[in-house]
Scaffold this motif. Structure first.
Motif, short mmCIF file in Angstrom:
data_model
loop_
_atom_site.label_atom_id
_atom_site.label_comp_id
_atom_site.label_asym_id
_atom_site.label_seq_id
_atom_site.Cartn_x
_atom_site.Cartn_y
_atom_site.Cartn_z
N LYS A 16 -0.23 39.43 -13.81
CA LYS A 16 -0.29 40.80 -12.77
C LYS A 16 1.11 41.29 -12.90
N LEU A 17 2.17 40.77 -13.23
CA LEU A 17 3.76 41.35 -13.92
C LEU A 17 3.54 42.29 -15.06
N VAL A 18 2.69 41.64 -15.96
CA VAL A 18 2.70 42.50 -17.26
C VAL A 18 2.07 43.72 -17.03
N ARG A 31 9.31 39.90 -25.17
CA ARG A 31 10.55 39.08 -24.83
C ARG A 31 10.66 38.88 -23.34
N ILE A 32 10.42 39.82 -22.69
CA ILE A 32 10.47 39.72 -20.98
C ILE A 32 9.51 38.88 -20.64
N VAL A 67 10.16 35.11 -18.72
CA VAL A 67 9.52 34.79 -17.12
C VAL A 67 8.84 33.43 -17.18
N THR A 68 8.11 33.15 -18.38
CA THR A 68 7.11 32.08 -18.11
C THR A 68 7.56 30.92 -18.67
N GLY A 87 14.28 39.27 -10.40
CA GLY A 87 14.35 40.54 -10.18
C GLY A 87 13.20 41.45 -10.83
N LEU A 88 12.30 41.01 -11.53
CA LEU A 88 11.18 41.58 -11.69
C LEU A 88 10.24 41.84 -10.71
N PHE A 89 9.93 40.74 -10.37
CA PHE A 89 9.01 40.49 -9.00
C PHE A 89 9.24 41.44 -7.84
N ARG A 90 10.71 41.45 -7.55
CA ARG A 90 11.23 42.08 -6.45
C ARG A 90 11.20 43.72 -6.80
#
Length: 428
Positions: free
Chosen positions: A228-230, A345-346, A350-351, A361-364
């Protein structure tokens, strides 16, 4: 070899020392069980509170969100709170259970699950939450509670972790009544030994519970999943992606970005010869027919006369043609490759482990995640100024309280001796 031997010796000695407590916990015992609010509906939550750290405002905010979502909160206190805090909990929760602090959060989950099961509780949905995270009061927190209560999946977690083995984080987890009452799940809780060892709680608790759920064939969903983040990352242009790296952990920000863009730059060099405009080609052909006079090269000690002669010769030559323009399509291809390389790369960052830690930081920032792990600084993942910046949308007093509590846990960079050993092996 010596380090591994020391680690296993420490764990064995700890288990031997705690064995009498584990035996007494074969059948969970509680110091008190109080309730001042009748249950509404069939959705419950086992919410663990460690008494030593007191009753924080964000914990009360969680209880308010649970009440607003129609969830009956059963607070399990590991240790006794002071009288005023205990009374406040009774007013804010459906039920308050107090026990000795045996086995941390997983020990409290086990004790409450078995205790409530023996009493014949048959929930339609059971949530598991603990105070190892901050709860940010907001609409997003209400949405998180609502998502955990949804019954589309048998099991729903806030985050997942691929370290050691894939498992769902136990700090925010929900399961259906069918899963809660499943004899195999109840048997898991009966067999789990609540040692006060972090690696044991992760491997034999979180990881083993997820394995048991998978063996039962239950459907599992994760609210803040990487897939979902991607989608959020792919919606950003290259500038937006590069700007987003400021909310990544320092270890990621120290990597040179030009290395990430190497694919696109190489691709751009490949397509440049194909994008020479029709106006530039005749000029290139003319330049190939008419030889250019060689530039005089000074030899020996330079003099003013040789300098003037060289300048005169350069002035007679035609200016070099401008570089061949690169068409828009070539730039689009190069930018797409650069974006893809950075997203890859991000996502690799994360994974690779605990996503609530590495992707904080990304999910927030992108998904407005309302929960924050309390050990981000203590585990040397983020700095305090990072947390201040990422949480800048949180009310200032609450943000200061959150960052200060994280800082007070200490940063392990200068830890030595026994503490260094415990930190290196994840024992605290």
């Amino acid at each position: 070899m010596a380090t591994r031997l020391a680690y296993h010796s420490y764990c064995t000695a700890t288990k031997i020392r705690q064995w009498p407590l584990i035996l007494r916990e074969r059948r969970p015992a509680f110091l008190s069980d109080e309730s001042q609010r009748p249950a509404r509906g069939d959705v419950y939550a086992i919410v663990v509170k460690y008494a030593k750290f007191g009753l924080a405002l964000d914990f009360l905010d969680l209880l308010q969100s649970l009440e607003a979502g129609g969830v009956n909160a059963i607070v399990v206190c590991n240790g006794k709170l002071d009288a005023a805090s205990h009374a406040l909990l009774l007013r804010s929760a459906h039920r308050v259970l107090v026990r000795r602090n045996v086995g941390r959060d997983m020990g409290a989950y086990r004790a409450a699950t078995l205790y409530l099961g023996e009493q014949g509780l048959e929930p339609g949905r059971m949530l598991y939450l603990n105070d190892s995270i901050f709860f940010l009061k907001s609409k997003e927190l209400d949405d998180l509670v609502e998502a955990l209560c949804q019954r589309r999946f048998d099991v729903t977690g806030a985050f997942e972790n691929h370290e050691k083995s894939h498992h769902v984080g136990s700090y925010a987890l929900a399961m259906s009544g069918k899963v809660f009452s499943d004899p195999d799940i109840q048997r898991f809780w009966q067999r789990y030994r609540p040692y006060d060892l972090r690696p044991h709680a992760i491997l034999h608790g979180e990881v083993a519970l997820s394995a048991c759920l998978k063996q039962g064939g239950y459907s599992i969903d994760v609210i803040y999943g990487a897939e979902k983040l991607v989608h959020q990352l792919n919606a950003l242009d290259l500038r937006g992606l590069i700007a987003l790296t400021q909310v990544m952990r320092p270890a990621f920000r120290l990597q040179p970005l030009d290395g990430l863009m190497a694919q696109s730059m190489a691709a751009l060099r490949l397509v440049e010869p194909l994008s020479v405009s029709s106006q530039a080609r005749p000029a290139a052909a003319t330049a190939a027919v008419e030889p250019v006079a060689p530039v005089l090269t000074a030899s020996g000690t330079p003099t003013l006369a040789s300098y003037r002669a060289r300048r005169a010769q350069l002035a007679q030559q035609a200016p070099p043609p401008p570089p061949a323009p690169v068409d828009d399509q070539s730039f689009k291809v190069a930018e797409a490759l650069a974006r893809r390389a950075l997203v890859d790369r991000i996502m690799m960052e994360v994974t690779q482990g605990s996503q609530i830690h590495l992707g904080f930081g990304l999910f927030r920032t992108l998904m407005r995640c309302p929960i924050v792990k309390k050990d981000l600084i203590a585990r040397d993942i983020y700095f305090e100024h990072d947390c201040e910046m990422i949480l800048q949308d949180v009310e200032s007093e609450m943000r200061s309280m959150i960052v200060r509590e994280m800082v007070n846990r200490g940063r392990p960079i200068f830890a030595q001796g026994r503490l260094r050993f415990l930190l290196d092996h994840g024992l605290v």
